[in-house]
Design a protein around this motif. Structure first.
Motif, short mmCIF file in Angstrom:
data_model
loop_
_atom_site.label_atom_id
_atom_site.label_comp_id
_atom_site.label_asym_id
_atom_site.label_seq_id
_atom_site.Cartn_x
_atom_site.Cartn_y
_atom_site.Cartn_z
N TYR A 39 -54.61 58.13 112.73
CA TYR A 39 -55.41 58.72 111.65
C TYR A 39 -56.63 57.87 111.31
O TYR A 39 -57.49 58.29 110.54
CB TYR A 39 -54.54 59.00 110.42
CG TYR A 39 -54.22 57.80 109.54
CD1 TYR A 39 -53.24 56.90 109.89
CD2 TYR A 39 -54.91 57.59 108.36
CE1 TYR A 39 -52.95 55.81 109.09
CE2 TYR A 39 -54.62 56.51 107.54
CZ TYR A 39 -53.64 55.62 107.91
OH TYR A 39 -53.37 54.55 107.12
N GLN A 75 -56.61 46.12 105.53
CA GLN A 75 -55.94 47.38 105.18
C GLN A 75 -55.10 47.17 103.91
O GLN A 75 -55.57 46.61 102.96
CB GLN A 75 -55.14 47.91 106.37
CG GLN A 75 -56.03 48.25 107.56
CD GLN A 75 -57.05 49.33 107.22
OE1 GLN A 75 -56.82 50.19 106.38
NE2 GLN A 75 -58.22 49.28 107.84
N SER A 76 -53.82 47.56 103.95
CA SER A 76 -53.03 47.46 102.72
C SER A 76 -52.69 46.02 102.32
O SER A 76 -52.16 45.80 101.23
CB SER A 76 -51.74 48.26 102.84
OG SER A 76 -52.04 49.62 102.73
N PHE A 108 -46.54 54.97 102.12
CA PHE A 108 -47.73 54.39 101.47
C PHE A 108 -48.74 55.43 101.03
O PHE A 108 -49.45 55.26 100.06
CB PHE A 108 -48.41 53.38 102.42
CG PHE A 108 -49.03 53.98 103.65
CD1 PHE A 108 -48.28 54.22 104.78
CD2 PHE A 108 -50.39 54.29 103.68
CE1 PHE A 108 -48.85 54.77 105.92
CE2 PHE A 108 -50.98 54.82 104.81
CZ PHE A 108 -50.19 55.08 105.94
N ASN A 126 -50.93 53.69 98.11
CA ASN A 126 -52.37 53.99 98.04
C ASN A 126 -52.82 54.48 96.66
O ASN A 126 -53.87 54.07 96.16
CB ASN A 126 -52.75 55.03 99.10
CG ASN A 126 -52.66 54.45 100.50
OD1 ASN A 126 -52.13 53.36 100.69
ND2 ASN A 126 -53.17 55.19 101.47
N GLU A 170 -62.64 55.28 108.43
CA GLU A 170 -61.76 55.73 107.35
C GLU A 170 -62.47 56.68 106.39
O GLU A 170 -61.87 57.61 105.86
CB GLU A 170 -61.21 54.53 106.57
CG GLU A 170 -60.16 53.78 107.33
CD GLU A 170 -59.14 53.15 106.40
OE1 GLU A 170 -59.27 51.95 106.13
OE2 GLU A 170 -58.22 53.85 105.93
N ASN A 177 -56.38 60.21 101.68
CA ASN A 177 -56.77 59.34 100.56
C ASN A 177 -57.74 60.04 99.63
O ASN A 177 -57.70 59.88 98.41
CB ASN A 177 -57.40 58.04 101.09
CG ASN A 177 -56.35 57.07 101.59
OD1 ASN A 177 -55.24 57.03 101.05
ND2 ASN A 177 -56.68 56.31 102.62
N TYR A 201 -62.21 51.19 97.53
CA TYR A 201 -60.85 50.92 98.05
C TYR A 201 -60.91 50.68 99.57
O TYR A 201 -60.30 49.74 100.09
CB TYR A 201 -59.94 52.10 97.71
CG TYR A 201 -58.66 52.17 98.51
CD1 TYR A 201 -57.58 51.35 98.22
CD2 TYR A 201 -58.55 53.06 99.58
CE1 TYR A 201 -56.41 51.41 98.98
CE2 TYR A 201 -57.38 53.13 100.34
CZ TYR A 201 -56.32 52.30 100.03
OH TYR A 201 -55.17 52.36 100.79
N CYS A 205 -60.06 47.49 102.17
CA CYS A 205 -59.21 47.63 103.37
C CYS A 205 -59.92 47.12 104.62
O CYS A 205 -59.28 46.72 105.59
CB CYS A 205 -58.83 49.09 103.59
SG CYS A 205 -57.69 49.75 102.35
N TYR A 253 -42.83 49.66 101.03
CA TYR A 253 -42.76 51.12 100.87
C TYR A 253 -41.31 51.62 100.96
O TYR A 253 -40.43 51.08 100.33
CB TYR A 253 -43.65 51.83 101.90
CG TYR A 253 -45.05 51.32 101.99
CD1 TYR A 253 -45.82 51.10 100.86
CD2 TYR A 253 -45.63 51.04 103.23
CE1 TYR A 253 -47.13 50.65 100.97
CE2 TYR A 253 -46.94 50.58 103.34
CZ TYR A 253 -47.67 50.39 102.20
OH TYR A 253 -48.96 49.94 102.30
N GLY A 270 -50.02 45.94 106.63
CA GLY A 270 -51.23 46.74 106.72
C GLY A 270 -51.22 47.52 108.03
O GLY A 270 -50.64 47.03 109.01
N VAL A 271 -51.82 48.69 108.05
CA VAL A 271 -51.79 49.51 109.27
C VAL A 271 -52.62 48.93 110.42
O VAL A 271 -52.59 49.45 111.53
CB VAL A 271 -52.21 50.98 109.03
CG1 VAL A 271 -51.15 51.76 108.31
CG2 VAL A 271 -53.54 51.08 108.34
N1 GLU Z 1 -56.60 52.03 104.64
C1 GLU Z 1 -55.25 52.47 104.86
C2 GLU Z 1 -55.03 53.78 104.13
O1 GLU Z 1 -55.40 53.84 103.00
C3 GLU Z 1 -54.27 51.44 104.38
C4 GLU Z 1 -52.83 51.84 104.64
C5 GLU Z 1 -51.95 50.68 105.04
O2 GLU Z 1 -52.45 49.66 105.53
O3 GLU Z 1 -50.70 50.77 104.87
O4 GLU Z 1 -54.52 54.73 104.65
#
Ligand code: GLU
Length: 326
Positions: A39, A75-76, A108, A126, A170, A177, A201, A205, A253, A270-271
């Protein structure tokens, strides 16, 4: 079960830690299970072979193995630190009023908000992180991105760059999001322009680090806010305790319970494949390996943390002390 005593501070600690990191690295280096996050197209191009581990002690000593020169986006992993900064700059009352501290048991990117009253469950998902981002935006206005970036640069002691390709990727594909922030705008949890909140945000990330940076950030938390290298108290103990508490209960999570049993440390993933675990008083442990499990955590990162937590006796609910006494 391995019941050998934990690492003693009296033994050559970095040598022993390097040995453990190397052996975990070697045990997992051919495990390429997991998938890349489709994604976010830019992240889906990551090299699945990348694998790096790093430990930083509260006195600043860092031991690392693997592809440690690679950078990756937070990321997260930005979420505990934006929460930290919001607590520090906006105060506990305002932050706790806007975002809860309860584990949601949801993934998440959960969009399940309508049955919640006035705030997202916690700052690690998120929805909560978007509200935290809004608070920092309210506080700092258009300089919010540079304020946060500057904080990371001061703590890490070097420039921290934003990855523009990941940010664009993103912004273009972050429909989920976007839906979350617009829904929160509709429910009154977000008052500002949802697109501005989303962009900020995603800027957080998209900040890039190396694995040693992540373990240093972990050591800052492990040392109750005392900077591992300068020795200065850069975050209050009260704020660190709050951040670690939500990392412990909500950071992983909908696998937080399994993680608590098998690793037993406050953590965040983080993803991009980064994973941070904090052993209070002992160390910050970071892993970078891009392929993710079904919960969105680094597949090898989770396994590496399980192995190291067992070998170094890091589980918070074990009664070992630092000298290796049960
Ligand atoms: N930028 C990613 C999102 O908002 C972060 C998600 C993650 O790292 O778990 O989908």
């Amino acid at each position: 079960m391995n019941m050998t005593p934990p690492v003693s501070r009296n033994v050559s600690q970095s040598g022993l830690l390097k040995h453990h990191l190397q052996s975990v690295h070697d045990a997992l280096k051919d495990d390429l299970q997991g998938t890349l996050p489709a994604y976010i197209p830019e992240l889906a191009q990551a090299d699945v072979h990348t694998f790096a581990l790093s430990i930083t002690l509260p006195d600043g000593e860092t031991v690392q193995v693997g592809n440690t020169a690679k950078t990756f986006t937070l990321q997260s992993l930005s979420k505990p630190f934006s929460y930290l900064l919001a607590l520090q700059t906006c105060g506990f009352d305002a932050v706790l009023q806007a975002v809860g501290t309860e584990p949601s048991g949801d993934p998440f990117n959960s969009i399940r908000l309508e049955d919640r009253k006035s705030r997202p469950d916690n700052p690690m998902v998120n929805a909560g992180a978007l509200v935290v981002a809004q608070m920092l935006l309210e506080k700092h206005g258009s300089s919010a991105p540079s304020e946060v970036q500057g904080w990371f640069e001061r703590v890490l002691g070097h420039p921290v760059h934003l990855n523009p390709q990941v940010l664009q990727s993103e912004l273009q594909t972050g429909h989920r999001n976007r839906a979350i922030v617009h829904l929160m705008r509709n429910l009154g949890m977000v008052q500002q322009d949802p697109e501005e909140v989303l962009t900020f945000y995603l800027q957080l990330c998209a900040l890039q680090v190396q694995v040693k940076d992540l373990s240093l950030l972990g050591a800052l938390l492990a040392g109750s806010g005392r900077h591992p290298i300068s020795g200065q108290q850069v975050v209050s103990q009260e704020v660190v305790r709050q951040v670690l508490s939500v990392m412990f209960s909500c950071g992983m999570y909908n696998s937080a319970g399994d993680w608590a049993c098998k690793v037993g440390l406050p953590a965040k993933s983080g993803v991009s494949g980064g994973l941070l675990a904090v052993a209070p008083g002992k160390l910050g442990l970071a892993v970078h390996s891009p392929s993710l499990n079904t919960h969105g955590h680094s597949h090898r990162g989770v396994l590496a943390c399980q192995m190291l937590a067992q070998r170094l006796h890091l589980h918070l609910l074990d009664a070992w002390n630092m000298e290796g006494q049960a």
